[in-house]
Design a protein around this motif. Structure first.
Motif, PDB file in Angstrom:
ATOM      1  N   LEU A   1       0.838  -1.206   0.000  1.00 32.29           N
ATOM      2  CA  LEU A   1       0.000   0.000   0.000  1.00 32.29           C
ATOM      3  C   LEU A   1       0.868   1.249   0.000  1.00 32.29           C
ATOM      4  CD1 LEU A   1      -2.868   1.139   0.180  1.00 32.29           C
ATOM      5  CD2 LEU A   1      -2.672   1.035   2.672  1.00 32.29           C
ATOM      6  N   PHE A   2       1.965   1.212   0.753  1.00 31.50           N
ATOM      7  CA  PHE A   2       2.909   2.332   0.755  1.00 31.50           C
ATOM      8  C   PHE A   2       3.495   2.545  -0.640  1.00 31.50           C
ATOM      9  CE2 PHE A   2       7.415   3.451   0.777  1.00 31.50           C
ATOM     10  CZ  PHE A   2       7.376   4.711   1.345  1.00 31.50           C
ATOM     11  N   ALA A   3       3.892   1.456  -1.298  1.00 33.46           N
ATOM     12  CA  ALA A   3       4.448   1.570  -2.655  1.00 33.46           C
ATOM     13  C   ALA A   3       3.407   2.141  -3.612  1.00 33.46           C
ATOM     14  CB  ALA A   3       4.932   0.204  -3.136  1.00 33.46           C
ATOM     15  N   LEU A   4       2.169   1.707  -3.474  1.00 37.94           N
ATOM     16  CA  LEU A   4       1.107   2.218  -4.344  1.00 37.94           C
ATOM     17  C   LEU A   4       0.925   3.717  -4.162  1.00 37.94           C
ATOM     18  CD1 LEU A   4      -1.228   1.519  -6.318  1.00 37.94           C
ATOM     19  CD2 LEU A   4      -2.684   1.241  -4.288  1.00 37.94           C
ATOM     20  N   ALA A   5       1.034   4.191  -2.909  1.00 35.12           N
ATOM     21  CA  ALA A   5       0.793   5.606  -2.624  1.00 35.12           C
ATOM     22  C   ALA A   5       1.992   6.490  -2.941  1.00 35.12           C
ATOM     23  CB  ALA A   5       0.417   5.778  -1.151  1.00 35.12           C
ATOM     24  N   ASN A   6       3.191   5.926  -3.042  1.00 39.91           N
ATOM     25  CA  ASN A   6       4.393   6.744  -3.164  1.00 39.91           C
ATOM     26  C   ASN A   6       5.160   6.564  -4.468  1.00 39.91           C
ATOM     27  OD1 ASN A   6       5.139   8.145  -0.324  1.00 39.91           O
ATOM     28  ND2 ASN A   6       4.082   6.205   0.028  1.00 39.91           N
ATOM     29  N   ALA A   7       4.918   5.485  -5.195  1.00 41.09           N
ATOM     30  CA  ALA A   7       5.725   5.199  -6.386  1.00 41.09           C
ATOM     31  C   ALA A   7       5.191   5.861  -7.649  1.00 41.09           C
ATOM     32  CB  ALA A   7       5.822   3.686  -6.604  1.00 41.09           C
ATOM     33  N   GLY A   8       4.021   6.450  -7.574  1.00 43.67           N
ATOM     34  CA  GLY A   8       3.437   7.060  -8.764  1.00 43.67           C
ATOM     35  C   GLY A   8       4.187   8.303  -9.205  1.00 43.67           C
ATOM     36  N   VAL A   9       4.722   8.272 -10.399  1.00 44.32           N
ATOM     37  CA  VAL A   9       5.440   9.411 -10.984  1.00 44.32           C
ATOM     38  C   VAL A   9       4.896   9.643 -12.393  1.00 44.32           C
ATOM     39  CG1 VAL A   9       7.669  10.360 -11.649  1.00 44.32           C
ATOM     40  CG2 VAL A   9       7.520   8.809  -9.695  1.00 44.32           C
ATOM     41  N   ALA A  10       4.470  10.869 -12.656  1.00 47.19           N
ATOM     42  CA  ALA A  10       4.017  11.214 -14.003  1.00 47.19           C
ATOM     43  C   ALA A  10       5.247  11.456 -14.878  1.00 47.19           C
ATOM     44  CB  ALA A  10       3.131  12.446 -13.956  1.00 47.19           C
ATOM     45  N   ILE A  11       5.463  10.562 -15.840  1.00 51.54           N
ATOM     46  CA  ILE A  11       6.667  10.608 -16.661  1.00 51.54           C
ATOM     47  C   ILE A  11       6.304  11.010 -18.095  1.00 51.54           C
ATOM     48  CG2 ILE A  11       8.650   9.291 -17.515  1.00 51.54           C
ATOM     49  CD1 ILE A  11       8.233   7.369 -15.174  1.00 51.54           C
ATOM     50  N   GLU A  12       6.916  12.066 -18.567  1.00 49.25           N
ATOM     51  CA  GLU A  12       6.781  12.445 -19.973  1.00 49.25           C
ATOM     52  C   GLU A  12       7.975  11.884 -20.726  1.00 49.25           C
ATOM     53  OE1 GLU A  12       6.325  16.599 -20.461  1.00 49.25           O
ATOM     54  OE2 GLU A  12       4.642  16.766 -19.058  1.00 49.25           O
ATOM     55  N   LEU A  13       7.702  11.037 -21.713  1.00 49.59           N
ATOM     56  CA  LEU A  13       8.789  10.339 -22.410  1.00 49.59           C
ATOM     57  C   LEU A  13       9.776  11.317 -23.036  1.00 49.59           C
ATOM     58  CD1 LEU A  13       6.803   7.427 -24.139  1.00 49.59           C
ATOM     59  CD2 LEU A  13       8.148   7.380 -22.026  1.00 49.59           C
ATOM     60  N   GLY A  14       9.270  12.467 -23.476  1.00 47.42           N
ATOM     61  CA  GLY A  14      10.169  13.430 -24.102  1.00 47.42           C
ATOM     62  C   GLY A  14      11.164  14.034 -23.137  1.00 47.42           C
ATOM     63  N   SER A  15      10.789  14.123 -21.855  1.00 47.96           N
ATOM     64  CA  SER A  15      11.672  14.734 -20.858  1.00 47.96           C
ATOM     65  C   SER A  15      12.352  13.689 -19.971  1.00 47.96           C
ATOM     66  CB  SER A  15      10.863  15.701 -19.974  1.00 47.96           C
ATOM     67  OG  SER A  15       9.844  15.000 -19.283  1.00 47.96           O
ATOM     68  N   LEU A  16      12.166  12.392 -20.287  1.00 43.01           N
ATOM     69  CA  LEU A  16      12.742  11.350 -19.445  1.00 43.01           C
ATOM     70  C   LEU A  16      14.265  11.407 -19.467  1.00 43.01           C
ATOM     71  CD1 LEU A  16      12.191   8.954 -17.612  1.00 43.01           C
ATOM     72  CD2 LEU A  16      12.164   7.471 -19.636  1.00 43.01           C
ATOM     73  N   GLY A  17      14.844  11.630 -20.651  1.00 46.28           N
ATOM     74  CA  GLY A  17      16.297  11.710 -20.747  1.00 46.28           C
ATOM     75  C   GLY A  17      16.850  12.876 -19.947  1.00 46.28           C
ATOM     76  N   GLU A  18      16.135  14.004 -20.012  1.00 49.32           N
ATOM     77  CA  GLU A  18      16.572  15.172 -19.239  1.00 49.32           C
ATOM     78  C   GLU A  18      16.444  14.914 -17.746  1.00 49.32           C
ATOM     79  OE1 GLU A  18      15.268  19.861 -18.620  1.00 49.32           O
ATOM     80  OE2 GLU A  18      14.538  18.719 -20.364  1.00 49.32           O
ATOM     81  N   LEU A  19      15.366  14.249 -17.352  1.00 50.03           N
ATOM     82  CA  LEU A  19      15.161  13.934 -15.947  1.00 50.03           C
ATOM     83  C   LEU A  19      16.230  12.971 -15.436  1.00 50.03           C
ATOM     84  CD1 LEU A  19      13.237  14.359 -13.531  1.00 50.03           C
ATOM     85  CD2 LEU A  19      11.955  12.353 -14.307  1.00 50.03           C
ATOM     86  N   ALA A  20      16.645  12.029 -16.307  1.00 54.24           N
ATOM     87  CA  ALA A  20      17.672  11.065 -15.902  1.00 54.24           C
ATOM     88  C   ALA A  20      19.030  11.720 -15.693  1.00 54.24           C
ATOM     89  CB  ALA A  20      17.782   9.959 -16.954  1.00 54.24           C
TER      90      ALA A  20
END
Length: 484
Positions: A345-364
């Motif tokens: 339940l903790f993982a469900l509540a905390n692991a959600g990240v809105a990821i935009e594929l175009g900015s994934l490389g920049e985020l990494a």
């Protein structure tokens, strides 16, 4: 009334969950079989995290954030608690439900220190020093990327090891990991948990109310006095424990510390001596037989005899219960709830990240992402392996039986799977959503690669138990055949 099925080799009828009826056989028993798998909790944790990520990035992603960011307000009359009245659903999970998780962690720490692998200083030195290296080096790597920035406060994130995931990977390797190596990893994770708890208590306490803190300490003293007085009533401890949790929460110290503190006060010794259990149980059983007629007798059991038998059976149940220590009983009852409900339940509540594929490389390429990912992947491996090698080299510790340095290297990478506690620390370290998301990406990436590398080393490069046995036998034969 239907009589439960009974096997010839069983003393008691099989309970309903283990019977041959349709519902237990079709639904309950497969779930119980899954829960007996060593990697089951890790599988559920991973599934919950994947659901959170998919949900957050689906067309219904807004509902994910709306649900867990909703506020639940609690007040009594006109009185409002400062922290309690402002908690979101996510914070209720992190600050309340996770108290049970940290309570179980505290029970494990106390058991290992009092009667387990950490009891002997010589045996504890190796995993303790390895864990210390596995905390210091990842923190240093994170600071190398983020020192002097607004996000340097997150250095505690890559320090954590997720023991559920790590042991799950070890279980998939099978017999190639000797028992001593598994115990080394377990002891290392326990020391790692102690370090994480101290960091949470000291570093991530932003404001402090001494009045509430002293109230929490007073509650802990009451629990200690109740134990010294021999009070065995669990509801009484539960009431005081809830007060301690509330006081610690209102003090500004993270509320999960209350779970650890109460766990450390839990007695590790049983009320009745286990060595006397057989004699006492036999005496009670014989007294029960004295009040019951023989199977072939026509004599009926009178009312007084029935009451006496009930009393004796209650005493027998109490004897069985109190021959186990409170620590063992609580850990046995709460560990499944912690592993199979609260942590997913903790993982469900905390692991959600809105990821935009175009900015994934920049985020990494963000310093927070790189610091967390490389801290887990490189820092843990270098820290654990390097400090373990140094401890053995200096004679401060010794490798467990049948454990090679290849095993230690593989386990060092598995220690880089920092999922549950790493996400937990990330939620405390950053209030800026973008920084928290970057930390989560680093946790996912670093943990995944560390787990795969550790699995590969243990599965394909470490010697099997059969190889170690053969090598041991060869060396013994050679030594015996050598001339004096």
């Amino acid at each position: 009334m239907t009589t439960p099925e009974q096997d010839d080799d069983q003393l008691l009828p099989r309970p309903w969950p283990h019977s041959d009826r349709f519902v237990p056989r079709t639904f309950v028993q497969p779930v119980l079989s899954f829960m007996r798998i060593e990697a089951a909790s890790g599988i559920l944790l991973l599934a919950a995290a994947l659901i959170a990520i998919v949900w957050a990035n689906s067309p219904f992603g807004e509902s994910y954030f709306r649900l867990f960011e909703s506020t639940i307000e609690i007040s009594f009359g006109g009185f409002h608690f400062h922290h309690l009245s402002e908690l979101t659903v996510q914070e209720w999970i992190n600050d309340a439900a996770m108290v049970v998780f940290f309570f179980v962690v505290g029970l494990e720490i106390k058991r290992e220190v009092m009667v387990g692998e950490l009891r002997d200083a010589k045996a504890a030195a190796l995993p303790a020093l390895a864990a210390f290296g596995g905390m210091v080096v990842p923190a240093a790597i994170y600071l190398a990327f983020n020192l002097g920035t607004d996000f340097s406060h997150g250095w505690g994130i890559p320090m954590a090891t997720d023991i559920a995931f790590a042991l799950g990977v070890v279980s998939m390797v099978g017999s190639r990991v000797p028992v001593g190596a598994k115990l080394f990893l377990l002891a290392l994770a326990i020391v790692d948990d102690v370090g994480a708890i101290l960091v949470i208590a000291v570093v991530y306490t932003t404001e402090l109310s001494m009045v509430w803190l002293l109230a929490g300490v007073a509650g802990l003293v009451v629990i200690w006095l109740m134990g010294r007085a021999g009070l065995r009533n669990l509801p009484a401890y539960l009431v005081v424990g809830v007060f301690v949790w509330l006081a610690i929460l209102e003090s500004g110290v993270h509320a999960t510390i209350a779970g650890v503190a109460i766990a450390l006060l839990t007695p590790v010794s049983s009320y009745y001596d286990p060595r006397k259990f057989a004699d006492r149980a036999t005496t009670l059983v014989n007294r029960v037989d004295d009040y019951l007629p023989d199977a072939n007798s026509l004599r009926e059991v009178d009312h007084n005899a029935t009451e006496r038998v009930s009393s004796l059976l209650y005493d027998l149940r109490r004897l069985s219960n109190e021959t186990l220590s409170p620590l063992d009983r609580l850990e046995h009852r709460l560990a499944p709830w912690s592993s199979y409900l609260i942590v997913p339940l903790f993982a469900l509540a905390n692991a959600g990240v809105a990821i935009e594929l175009g900015s994934l490389g920049e985020l990494a390429r963000e310093p927070v992402t790189l610091g967390v990912a490389l801290g887990l992947l490189v820092g843990k491996a270098v820290g654990v392996f390097g400090f373990a090698w140094l401890a053995v080299r200096l004679g401060w510790g010794r490798l467990p039986r049948f454990t090679t340095w290849t095993h230690v290297l593989g386990l060092s990478f598995l220690a880089g799977i920092g999922f549950t506690v790493a996400l937990f620390v990330a939620s405390l370290a950053f209030e800026v959503p973008a920084a928290a998301d970057a930390a989560k990406i680093g946790i996912f990436g670093g943990s995944l690669v560390a787990g795969l590398v550790g699995f590969a080393i243990l599965r394909w490069f470490s010697p099997s138990r059969e190889d170690l046995d053969a090598d041991h036998d060869y060396r013994v034969d050679t030594e015996q055949a050598a001339p004096a």
